[in-house]
Design an enzyme around this catalytic site. Structure first.
Site, PDB file in Angstrom:
ATOM      1  N   TYR A 223      -1.923  -0.731  10.475  1.00 35.56           N
ATOM      2  CA  TYR A 223      -1.959  -1.071   9.037  1.00 35.56           C
ATOM      3  C   TYR A 223      -0.666  -0.625   8.357  1.00 35.56           C
ATOM      4  O   TYR A 223      -0.035  -1.377   7.607  1.00 35.56           O
ATOM      5  CB  TYR A 223      -3.162  -0.371   8.409  1.00 35.56           C
ATOM      6  CG  TYR A 223      -3.377  -0.649   6.927  1.00 35.56           C
ATOM      7  CD1 TYR A 223      -3.957  -1.845   6.505  1.00 35.56           C
ATOM      8  CD2 TYR A 223      -3.013   0.292   5.957  1.00 35.56           C
ATOM      9  CE1 TYR A 223      -4.154  -2.085   5.151  1.00 35.56           C
ATOM     10  CE2 TYR A 223      -3.221   0.055   4.609  1.00 35.56           C
ATOM     11  CZ  TYR A 223      -3.795  -1.137   4.209  1.00 35.56           C
ATOM     12  OH  TYR A 223      -3.995  -1.380   2.868  1.00 35.56           O
TER      13      TYR A 223
ATOM     14  N   SER B 248       0.860  -1.195   0.000  1.00 33.73           N
ATOM     15  CA  SER B 248       0.000   0.000   0.000  1.00 33.73           C
ATOM     16  C   SER B 248       0.890   1.237   0.000  1.00 33.73           C
ATOM     17  O   SER B 248       2.061   1.161   0.393  1.00 33.73           O
ATOM     18  CB  SER B 248      -0.844  -0.011   1.282  1.00 33.73           C
ATOM     19  OG  SER B 248      -1.446   1.235   1.502  1.00 33.73           O
TER      20      SER B 248
END
Ligand code: NAD
Length: 308
Positions: A190, A177
């Site tokens: 995350y 990501s």
């Protein structure tokens, strides 16, 4: 070789590699050579929805035999049905695997080896997000995020890389990501997990280089917000500058990156520039830019999959 000659050789090599990289970045994909993956065996994690599902369908279209791993059995079976419908004669296997559990990964990998064969492409794609301020996120969710988004990559690579090394053929794909390149408020665990996923694939690439295993390739994908539902409520301040990505576009770009052996794929491309800015600007300047562009508030209205 003496140091002067070595330096001259390095200069020409670096120049050539730069030109090749620029060509690959700007030339239309139709002009670039693509590797043939027909008959290759691909394992895709998180194949029960979103980007994982789309990647599985595309790999099957390219003639890959596909193994689908997801904790969501119904979603995974739906992906398999989709593939059988879209690609008549496709070879598809589904396994219900909770990637937060190392023993389940090892067990499923053994099953794949016995029932299907040696894996050529591993796509570590499954991911989860807590989506709260760090101090509001429970320890268990922090751990689970690390297990699914980061540790599962280690275990899956340990299972499938040895066969790739033996044959000096394969491809490790990590769907990380942009949060694995930049910190973002509201996604601390995350982001930690995604930095870890990026670090893993970078180290592996260098280990492969050191071992002379040039036939085993790596691709790390760092996308911004994708419209799959996982990040429902995420907001960019300037949508004209940075907008949500369509899952089909992301899947197409990942497949192109695999076919052309591209190591790093940032989507949108603006992230390549932001990485450079982060590398050369003082932290205070980066923080001021983050404030202005709304990067601090992207998660303020996040609901994620809770809304579904
Ligand atoms: N959606 C975004 O905006 C976005 C942005 C950047 C990166 N990513 C990354 O892209 C990847 C795919 O995201 P997506 O948007 O398709 O998400 P998604 O929620 O649509 O798909 C994730 C899949 O992972 C599976 N999964 C979750 N926990 C699992 C577990 N414990 N064991 C096995 N499978 C599990 C889910 O069942 C689901 O099928 C993720 O790694 C995500 O972090 C997503």
């Amino acid at each position: 070789m003496n140091l002067v000659l070595e330096s001259i050789a390095l200069f020409w090599r670096v120049t050539w590699l730069w030109l090749a990289a620029v060509y690959r970045a700007v030339a239309p994909i139709s002009l670039q050579s693509r590797k043939d993956v027909t008959g290759w065996l691909a394992v895709i994690t998180g194949s029960g929805s979103g980007v994982g599902r789309l990647l599985a369908v595309r790999l099957a279209h390219l003639g890959c035999r596909v193994v689908l791993w997801d904790v969501n059995q119904a979603g995974n079976e739906a992906t398999a049905d989709l593939i059988r419908e879209a690609v008549p004669g496709a070879h598809v296997w589904t396994y219900t695997v909770d990637l937060a559990k190392r023993e389940q990964i090892y067990h499923a990998a053994k099953q794949v080896k016995v029932e299907v064969g040696d894996v050529d492409i591993l796509v570590n794609n499954a991911g989860i997000i807590t989506g709260t301020q760090f101090l509001d996120s429970g320890d268990q969710l922090n751990v689970k995020t690390m297990e699914v988004n980061a540790l599962s990559h280690l275990w899956a690579v340990k299972c499938f890389l040895p066969a790739m090394l033996r044959r000096n053929r394969g491809h490790l794909v990590t769907v990380a990501s942009s949060a694995g390149l930049f910190g973002v408020p509201g996604m601390v665990d995350y982001s930690v997990s995604k930095f870890s996923a990026v670090g893993l694939i970078e180290c592996l690439r260098l280990e492969l280089l050191k071992q002379g295993k040039s036939g085993v390739k790596t691709t790390v994908v760092c996308p911004g917000y994708i419209d799959t539902g996982m990040f429902q409520g995420f907001k960019y301040r300037f949508p004209l500058l940075m907008r949500e990505l369509k899952p089909t576009y992301v899947a197409d770009k990942i497949i192109e990156a695999v076919q052309t052996d591209q190591h790093m794929l940032c989507l949108p491309r603006l992230f390549y520039i932001l990485v450079m800015i982060k590398g050369i600007m003082p932290v205070t300047v980066c923080d001021a830019l983050a404030e202005f562009t709304g990067a601090l508030n992207t998660m303020d209205e996040f609901v994620g999959r809770k809304k579904d």
